[in-house]
Design an enzyme around this catalytic site. Structure first.
Site, PDB file in Angstrom:
ATOM      1  NE  ARG A 138       1.672   3.045  -1.135  1.00  0.00           N
ATOM      2  CZ  ARG A 138       1.680   4.228  -0.509  1.00  0.00           C
ATOM      3  NH1 ARG A 138       2.112   5.307  -1.132  1.00  0.00           N
ATOM      4  NH2 ARG A 138       1.307   4.343   0.743  1.00  0.00           N
ATOM      5  N   GLY A 159       1.887   9.375   6.190  1.00  0.00           N
ATOM      6  CA  GLY A 159       2.943  10.028   5.434  1.00  0.00           C
ATOM      7  C   GLY A 159       3.219  11.407   5.996  1.00  0.00           C
ATOM      8  NE  ARG A 160      -0.481  14.427   3.156  1.00  0.00           N
ATOM      9  CZ  ARG A 160      -1.693  14.714   2.722  1.00  0.00           C
ATOM     10  NH1 ARG A 160      -1.931  15.894   2.172  1.00  0.00           N
ATOM     11  NH2 ARG A 160      -2.682  13.847   2.810  1.00  0.00           N
ATOM     12  CB  SER A 181       3.358   6.585   4.106  1.00  0.00           C
ATOM     13  OG  SER A 181       2.714   6.058   2.986  1.00  0.00           O
ATOM     14  N   PRO A 182       5.901   5.442   2.440  1.00  0.00           N
ATOM     15  CG  PRO A 182       5.460   4.256   0.477  1.00  0.00           C
ATOM     16  CD  PRO A 182       5.097   4.337   1.921  1.00  0.00           C
ATOM     17  CE1 TYR A 212       5.842   8.241 -10.318  1.00  0.00           C
ATOM     18  CE2 TYR A 212       4.858   7.129  -8.446  1.00  0.00           C
ATOM     19  CZ  TYR A 212       5.356   8.276  -9.025  1.00  0.00           C
ATOM     20  OH  TYR A 212       5.374   9.458  -8.327  1.00  0.00           O
ATOM     21  CB  CYS A 216       9.854  11.101  -3.299  1.00  0.00           C
ATOM     22  SG  CYS A 216      10.220   9.846  -4.493  1.00  0.00           S
ATOM     23  CD  GLN A 239       7.137   2.707  -2.708  1.00  0.00           C
ATOM     24  OE1 GLN A 239       7.660   3.816  -2.882  1.00  0.00           O
ATOM     25  NE2 GLN A 239       5.846   2.564  -2.486  1.00  0.00           N
TER      26      GLN A 239
HETATM   27  C1  LIG Z   1       6.403  14.323  -0.221  1.00  0.00           C
HETATM   28  C2  LIG Z   1       5.743  13.038  -0.542  1.00  0.00           C
HETATM   29  C3  LIG Z   1       6.427  12.053  -1.254  1.00  0.00           C
HETATM   30  C4  LIG Z   1       5.830  10.831  -1.561  1.00  0.00           C
HETATM   31  N1  LIG Z   1       6.536   9.849  -2.179  1.00  0.00           N
HETATM   32  C5  LIG Z   1       6.029   8.605  -2.328  1.00  0.00           C
HETATM   33  C6  LIG Z   1       6.816   7.519  -2.780  1.00  0.00           C
HETATM   34  O1  LIG Z   1       7.994   7.658  -3.016  1.00  0.00           O
HETATM   35  N2  LIG Z   1       6.225   6.320  -2.935  1.00  0.00           N
HETATM   36  C7  LIG Z   1       4.894   6.125  -2.656  1.00  0.00           C
HETATM   37  O2  LIG Z   1       4.398   5.010  -2.832  1.00  0.00           O
HETATM   38  N3  LIG Z   1       4.144   7.131  -2.185  1.00  0.00           N
HETATM   39  C8  LIG Z   1       4.678   8.349  -1.996  1.00  0.00           C
HETATM   40  N4  LIG Z   1       3.913   9.353  -1.442  1.00  0.00           N
HETATM   41  C9  LIG Z   1       2.553   9.050  -1.009  1.00  0.00           C
HETATM   42  C10 LIG Z   1       2.529   8.710   0.489  1.00  0.00           C
HETATM   43  O3  LIG Z   1       3.178   7.492   0.744  1.00  0.00           O
HETATM   44  C11 LIG Z   1       1.102   8.608   1.017  1.00  0.00           C
HETATM   45  O4  LIG Z   1       0.431   7.564   0.343  1.00  0.00           O
HETATM   46  C12 LIG Z   1       0.337   9.913   0.832  1.00  0.00           C
HETATM   47  O5  LIG Z   1       1.111  11.020   1.248  1.00  0.00           O
HETATM   48  C13 LIG Z   1      -0.976   9.909   1.602  1.00  0.00           C
HETATM   49  O6  LIG Z   1      -0.753   9.714   2.969  1.00  0.00           O
HETATM   50  P1  LIG Z   1      -0.757  10.935   4.050  1.00  0.00           P
HETATM   51  O7  LIG Z   1      -2.092  11.592   3.936  1.00  0.00           O
HETATM   52  O8  LIG Z   1      -0.551  10.243   5.363  1.00  0.00           O
HETATM   53  O9  LIG Z   1       0.362  11.855   3.709  1.00  0.00           O
HETATM   54  C14 LIG Z   1       4.501  10.589  -1.167  1.00  0.00           C
HETATM   55  C15 LIG Z   1       3.817  11.590  -0.464  1.00  0.00           C
HETATM   56  C16 LIG Z   1       4.416  12.788  -0.130  1.00  0.00           C
HETATM   57  C17 LIG Z   1       3.648  13.800   0.674  1.00  0.00           C
END
Ligand SMILES: Cc1cc2nc3c(=O)[nH]c(=O)nc-3n(C[C@H](O)[C@H](O)[C@H](O)COP(=O)(O)O)c2cc1C
Ligand SMILES: Cc1cc2nc3c(=O)[nH]c(=O)nc-3n(C[C@H](O)[C@H](O)[C@H](O)COP(=O)(O)OP(=O)(O)OC[C@H]3O[C@@H](n4cnc5c(N)ncnc54)[C@H](O)[C@@H]3O)c2cc1C
Length: 783
Positions: free
Chosen positions: A618, A711-712, A411-412, A570, A414, A489
């Site tokens: 998204r 993501g995480r 997942s994206p 955003y 930052c 993204q």
């Molecule tokens: C550290 C961090 C940075 C993130 N940055 C972005 C981002 O740049 N763009 C985005 O669309 N989502 C971002 N997210 C959201 C994740 O893509 C994801 O949707 C969210 O963490 C839930 O998924 P997970 O439970 O698998 O972590 C970020 C999440 C985390 C934890």
């Protein structure tokens, strides 16, 4: 001690029994407005786990209950002429009437006074009681009388249902999904004693109307149901007993206790009949109350302990019931599914049952699910093995000309580690190692289209040559060293811009060095955040041009795919949500207006981006806030982007406003992906608290998403996919030659580990009562 119990249903009677056992000297009276054997309903169901509890708390009633019960182990799903059976469920059913008679008899034996035809309307007559139990059912008069205190929330669901009975014997918990000329009908049926089964019929309000059920009396509607399900009833009758069609009310009460009064059972909270937990919850409430009364030094403390200790369990069950009822309310979404995939969806709808769990219990069923999934993949032009298919997450997917080797996605995220928008060595290692780790697709973090488009000073960007060169280095590495594809993204922070790095205070405004912040409307994110400038047309043109220029750079970098970030509050999200867009021009007001600018940007990008490469968007499918975006809006949003040429909708939620109330939990955003995919008929990627390969397979096999992003989990395990592949024995997953010895080892060990794990699970699982009964009644083999 004097205890008054209002209501002689399962909650009232069982609490009387347990409290009397605990305090034989107490004067306990149950007041019931009906006569002793005057009861509605047919059967009730209990799981083996609930029966274990009954055995522990009152063996005599447990023994009598289990003598009367019908046991079953299988769930059978009938759909479009097919039937799929899954074993290992361990349930039993009993007549509600018999259950109440057993509990009445046991209560009397212990010295509880039972007063029937005693309709209580005022608790003042129990002024001398130390405890008043309000177990007066779903329409609780006392909950309503003290509505200000208990603060019940009643959510009347849309589907209509009616409870009936039949003489049709059943050897499984049976779901029948029946197509009719008016629309779909569902029967939830199970046997509760010899020659008697419960039948709950359910349908959506439009089908109910079209079928002419409105205004029919009990007998007439039973005749109509008997006609619809006649092929299955095989001449058996449908029986009625106050079997009126109604809507199910999901009830939650903010408080359960007032002074010395306590709500129990349906009076305090309900759980949809599709998970068969109403009577179980009522009796387990009684257990929790008795436990608290045993432990606590006073009634007041006991009631407090009861509420505090019990709430989480009740809410968990209610959450499972909610997820389940929503599935049934939207069954038409899945009506054109392959029957085995449909049955898999029925089994896994409430999250407790998963792909791995079913593999243990019903390997042939899961193998059929895998085959059906593989056939769909083959129908899209892939030469995949249908006879011995890999699990769904290892199946390829094609979006335009881009082929993904598997369905797991990074997942994206930052990293807040760029210098002036330039990704550095950290980023190369970060993206590179995740690509090598085996995921089919890697998303970049939100990469900003201008310096002032950044969220934080650490965000990456793509507005100058230095950034372009740095990104090209990363893309080249991914392509040269892995089978992963990489998606750029692109985003603009909008009113969440000029904020601190995540670890310094997420979304908090920068104290110095900030920049100009813009949004759809001049509403700050936090009260003390910078007030954003409302965008005029010139600002919109500038932002659109910045997006297009960044996409052109992305094209030169060689990215495989492009995602437009319209989520999480955003800039583009701020146009879509009515909570952040209060414009009065053509870009505000209706959803169509609010979508205008995001769609304009998308269309400009689509025109600039190579036609053979896919694009995604998204979205936040709900704001989790009153008056905000809902799942239904998300379907409209997804359709609009699909018409504009989107290939995949990346379904996230929330983060748009500060006062949102998200309901977190395992896979908590998946229902939105499900809704968007199966209503808007567009490919989706789901994300959000999905942590295991088992969950990924469950989601994909049930047709709730086409891709699953993690993501995480990927932050701590770049090789998540390689490990998953080893676990499932899917050795086609990519591994660079440098790492092959590691791959060979983990694949070798996983076969044994998995076998050990499965053996342990099978050994640790006690035999169900149905299995024990079958063993006990099996004729002895001749020696
Ligand atoms: C550290 C961090 C940075 C993130 N940055 C972005 C981002 O740049 N763009 C985005 O669309 N989502 C971002 N997210 C959201 C994740 O893509 C994801 O949707 C969210 O963490 C839930 O998924 P997970 O439970 O698998 O972590 C970020 C999440 C985390 C934890
Ligand atoms: C029509 C209908 C049919 C159902 N059929 C089934 C079924 O077949 N199987 C199943 O598992 N579940 C069934 N349920 C759900 C299930 O009954 C409940 O989840 C479960 O019984 C809850 O137990 P309870 O003790 O909290 O409430 P209830 O069983 O509803 O018991 C409450 C009792 O309080 C009495 N009462 C109410 N007000 C007063 C008053 N003012 N004074 C004195 N007495 C009062 C009522 O007469 C009733 O006996 C049915 C529910 C409904 C509405």
């Amino acid at each position: 001690m004097k205890i008054a119990i209002i209501g002689g249903g399962p909650a009232g009677l069982y609490s009387a029994i347990l409290l009397k056992k605990q305090r034989p000297e107490a004067e306990i009276t149950v007041y019931e407005r009906n006569r002793a054997d005057d009861t509605f309903g047919f059967g009730v169901v209990f799981s083996d786990a609930t029966l274990d509890n009954f055995e522990k708390y009152d063996p005599p009633s447990y023994r009598r209950i289990t003598q009367e019960f019908a046991y079953w182990d299988d769930i059978a799903v009938h759909f479009r002429g097919t039937v799929h059976r899954v074993g290992g469920n361990g349930f039993c059913g009993c007549s509600r009437r018999k259950l109440l008679l057993i509990l009445q008899e046991r209560a009397r034996e212990l010295g509880v006074s039972l007063l029937f035809e005693a309709d209580i309307d005022d608790e003042a007559r129990f002024a001398d009681a130390e405890l008043i139990v309000l177990a007066d059912g779903i329409n609780s008069r006392f909950r309503e009388k003290h509505i200000e205190h208990f603060q019940p929330e009643v959510d009347v669901r849309s589907n209509m249902f009616a409870w009936m009975g039949s003489t049709r014997p059943l050897d499984a918990f049976t779901f029948i999904f029946q197509e009719t000329e008016w629309g779909p009908f569902i029967a939830h049926a199970y046997q509760y004693e010899a020659g008697r089964s419960t039948w709950i019929f359910e349908t959506d309000p439009a089908t109910f109307k079209r079928a002419g059920l409105e205004g029919l009396n009990e007998k007439q509607s039973a005749d109509r149901m008997a006609k619809i399900f006649g092929w299955f009833l095989g001449g058996h009758q449908l029986l009625t007993n106050r079997s009126m069609w109604r809507n199910f009310p999901m009830i939650r009460s903010k408080r359960w206790v007032k002074d010395n009064m306590v709500l129990l059972g349906d009076a305090k909270a309900t759980a949809h009949f599709s998970i068969g937990s109403g009577t179980k919850l009522a009796m387990e409430d009684a257990i929790a109350l008795a436990d608290a009364m045993h432990r606590a030094p006073s009634v007041e403390a006991a009631l407090q302990q009861y509420e505090e200790g019990r709430r989480e369990e009740v809410e968990k069950t209610q959450h499972a019931a909610d997820v389940s009822l929503v599935w049934f309310e939207h069954v038409d979404r899945f009506w054109d599914f392959d029957p085995v995939q449909f049955a898999f969806g029925v089994m896994t709808r409430a999250k407790a049952i998963t792909y791995d769990n079913l593999t243990l219990r019903a390997p042939d069923f899961v193998s059929e699910v895998d085959k059906a999934f593989a056939k769909q993949v083959r129908a899209r032009g892939f030469d995949v093995d249908i006879a011995k298919p890999v699990a769904p997450m290892f199946q390829p997917l094609k979006l335009r000309e881009m082929t993904l080797a598997n369905r797991a996605v990074v997942s994206p995220m930052c990293m807040y580690s760029a210098k002036e928008g330039v990704p550095g060595d950290f980023h190369l290692v970060h993206y590179g190692s995740r690509a090598i780790g085996g995921a089919g697709l890697i998303f970049t973090e939100m990469t900003c289209v201008g310096r002032d488009a950044r969220i934080t000073p650490g965000c990456t960007g793509l507005w100058n040559d230095e950034q372009e060169a740095a990104w090209r280095r990363i893309v080249d590495f991914v392509h040269a060293n892995s089978a992963a594809k990489i998606c750029l993204q692109l985003g603009h922070a909008g009113r969440k811009g000029a904020t601190k790095l995540m670890w310094d205070g997420m979304d908090r405004p920068l104290e110095e060095g900030g920049w100009d912040v813009i949004s759809a409307s001049p509403i700050p994110y936090f009260p003390d955040s910078e007030v954003p400038r409302e965008m005029d047309r010139a600002a919109m043109d500038a932002v659109k041009a910045a997006f297009v220029q960044a996409a052109e750079r992305g094209k030169r970098c060689g990215f495989d795919m492009l995602e437009l970030h319209c989520a999480h509050g955003y800039l583009l999200a701020s146009f879509i949500s009515p909570l952040t867009n209060q414009r009065t021009d053509a870009y505000g007001g209706s959803l169509a207006n609010r979508l205008r600018f995001p769609l304009e940007v998308f269309e400009a990008l689509r025109a600039a981006w190579p036609a053979h490469k896919p694009m995604s968007v998204r979205i936040s499918a709900t704001d989790w806030a009153e008056g905000g975006i809902t799942g239904d809006d998300a379907v409209v949003i997804a359709r609009a982007f699909a018409e504009a040429g989107v290939d995949l909708v990346d379904v996230s939620t929330g983060q748009t406003v500060r006062d949102a109330q998200p309901v977190y939990g395992r896979m908590f955003q998946t229902p939105f992906s499900d809704q968007v995919r199966n209503e808007a008929r567009v490919a989706t990627m789901c994300v959000g608290n999905i942590t295991t390969a088992d969950q990924v397979n469950t989601i994909l096999a049930a047709g709730r998403a086409d891709l699953v992003a993690l993501g995480r989990p990927h932050l701590v395990d770049p090789s998540f996919m390689l490990r998953a592949a080893a676990w499932y024995g899917a050795d086609g997953v990519f591994c660079p030659p440098q790492y092959l010895p590691g791959k060979e080892q983990i694949f070798r060990n996983s076969v044994r580990d998995r076998q050990d794990f499965d053996d342990l699970k099978i050994k640790a699982k006690p035999k169900t009562r149905a299995e024990l009964k079958a063993e006990a009644t099996k004729p002895l083999a001749a020696e």
